[in-house]
Enzyme design. Structure first.
Site, short mmCIF file in Angstrom:
data_model
loop_
_atom_site.label_atom_id
_atom_site.label_comp_id
_atom_site.label_asym_id
_atom_site.label_seq_id
_atom_site.Cartn_x
_atom_site.Cartn_y
_atom_site.Cartn_z
CG ASP A 112 -0.25 -0.18 2.54
OD1 ASP A 112 0.74 -0.94 2.59
OD2 ASP A 112 -0.68 0.44 3.53
CD GLU A 178 2.90 -1.16 7.91
OE1 GLU A 178 3.02 -1.24 9.15
OE2 GLU A 178 3.05 -0.07 7.30
CD GLU A 179 2.44 3.23 5.78
OE1 GLU A 179 2.25 3.61 6.95
OE2 GLU A 179 3.55 3.25 5.23
NE ARG A 223 17.35 -2.68 19.58
CZ ARG A 223 18.53 -2.26 20.02
NH1 ARG A 223 19.46 -1.90 19.16
NH2 ARG A 223 18.79 -2.20 21.30
CG HIS A 414 4.86 8.04 6.43
ND1 HIS A 414 3.87 7.70 7.32
CD2 HIS A 414 5.36 6.87 5.97
CE1 HIS A 414 3.79 6.37 7.41
NE2 HIS A 414 4.69 5.84 6.60
#
Ligand SMILES: [Zn+2]
Ligand SMILES: [Zn+2]
Length: 445
Positions: A112, A178-179, A223, A414
């Site tokens: 998306d 996802e957003e 990480r 973004h």
């Protein structure tokens, strides 16, 4: 609240010991993969760049990825991969069964874009506009999901070419939204999981990546443990006693009490959380109370966001917020209602520590040892978190910033100037292919 596999005690230690041994064995076995993958990536890279530029020029918002999903599904079908469509609204799932038995490895890409108007003059700059919340708004791949989708299409092509030698099954998850989703709709990773994306065949492990516009091309950052934050919101309503503004002694002023609560909340991160272990964020971002200068109001409402990197920290920070808010109000003769989580958007994106240690050599082979670095905890969030609540997973960051650029000058995600360099993708494809092949070598049945 959430299930994080292989984290504690003896099981974890045993797993690491055992996995280190297999890693050493697998390194010898996987030398050939590197050469084979590199050759295949060289052949596929131009296509991936083409797909990515096409997606970039034709971005679609969450749960509206119709065109993107169709292109993905057609591509997977053309490779002889079993395809499921409309999983979690517009999601596409490809199942590639290898010629040999082995684990089920899932790879996830999100598809998306965002309601951001692109400011750029690349040949493939997005000119797309849609009606968003009743307003005409530009649409842009301002987070790099176009690259994720294109890379996974490339990975599918390469692994499909190795089908008969694959020691297991690969599940390609092309995820919508996802957003986030339009109001009132469901979507994203959580919906795909509800619709069974991790079952039939049952996924053993999942890998995902995110492009990063401020990390140089060719680099990978990872990480172990909490990688991206859990996000919950808090709503606090302080109720006092109203009065004339000229006679505050007749009131219990909820604005003064709220100021004390907000100051008290600042001490949770600075004085209660063990920041040598994990960071945390408590932000009160909205406060409303009163309507004119000479009336002390009855109520104040506050909204905030809480970000943590482990279940333990989240529970603890929530407990402290409740205590600070309610006891501070009580001491002033007011009351505080604390809704926490008011909304819970995402759990922590947790990289299984043993798995991360085991797969690190695969990332190093893809990017070169010197190009793989430890990431700082990212206080943003990611819905990949929902997959790793269910199965062990590893989510890492891939450099997308042109070489030599100053990260501070690179546009963040973004934003209208966000940019990912075309040369980013080969490292990502290599890493994903390497993770699959190495994991299968280590866990062949
Ligand atoms: Zn994003
Ligand atoms: Zn993203």
């Amino acid at each position: 609240m959430r299930k994080i596999p292989m984290l504690t005690g003896a099981i974890c230690c045993m797993a690491i010991g055992c996995l280190v041994a297999t890693t050493n064995a697998s390194l010898a076995q996987t030398v050939n993969h590197t050469a084979v993958i590199s050759a295949a990536v060289n052949k596929t890279e131009a296509k991936v760049i083409g797909w990515r530029q096409d997606f970039h020029q034709n971005p679609e918002l969450g749960n509206r990825e119709f065109r993107t999903a169709e292109i993905v599904a057609k591509h997977l079908q053309s490779l002889g991969i079993e395809v499921q469509t409309k999983v979690g609204v517009t999601g596409v799932v490809g199942i590639l069964k290898g010629g040999k038995p082995g684990p089920v490895v899932a790879l996830r890409a999100d598809m998306d874009a965002l309601p951001v108007e692109e400011k750029g003059n690349l040949p493939y700059t997005s000119k797309v506009k849609v009606n968003y919340n009743g307003k005409e708004t530009g649409v842009m791949h301002a987070c790099g999901h176009d690259g994720h989708t294109a890379m996974l299409m490339g990975v599918a092509e390469i692994l499909a070419g190795m089908k008969k030698d694959l020691k297991g099954t690969v599940k390609f998850i092309f995820q919508p939204a996802e957003e986030g989703v339009p109001p009132g709709e469901k979507g994203g990773a959580a919906l795909m999981i509800t619709e069974g994306v991790l079952d039939n065949p049952k996924v053993d492990v999942i890998f995902g990546l995110h492009l990063n516009s401020q990390l140089e091309v060719g680099k990978i950052a990872y990480r172990p443990g909490g990688t991206m934050a859990a996000v919950g919101t808090v709503k606090i309503t302080v109720t006092g006693k109203p009065s004339h503004g000229a006679k505050p002694w007749s009131s219990v002023d909820p604005i003064v009490v709220s100021a004390q609560i907000i100051n008290g909340l600042q001490t949770i991160v600075s004085r209660n959380v063990d920041i040598s272990e994990n960071p945390a964020v408590v932000t009160i971002a909205s406060i409303h109370g009163g309507n004119r200068d000479n009336i002390i109001s009855e109520k104040v409402e506050m909204l905030g966001t809480v970000r943590t990197f482990s279940d333990k920290d989240e529970k603890f920070v929530y407990k402290r917020i409740r205590e600070v808010a309610t006891k501070t109000a009580e001491a002033a003769g007011a009351s505080a209602e604390v809704l926490l989580p008011y909304e819970h958007y995402y759990p922590v994106t947790y990289n299984n520590e043993a798995l991360t240690a085991t797969m690190l050599p695969s990332l190093q082979k893809a990017a070169g040892k010197d190009n793989v670095q430890l990431a700082v905890p990212n206080t943003g969030a990611e819905d990949f978190a929902f997959y790793v609540q269910k199965v062990p997973g590893l989510f890492f960051f891939l450099g997308g910033m042109p070489k030599g650029q100053d990260p501070a000058a690179a546009a963040p995600h973004h934003t209208p100037q966000f940019m990912i360099d075309d040369s980013a993708f080969s490292t990502g494809i290599k890493a994903m292919c390497g993770l699959v092949l190495d994991y299968m070598d280590m866990n062949a049945k």
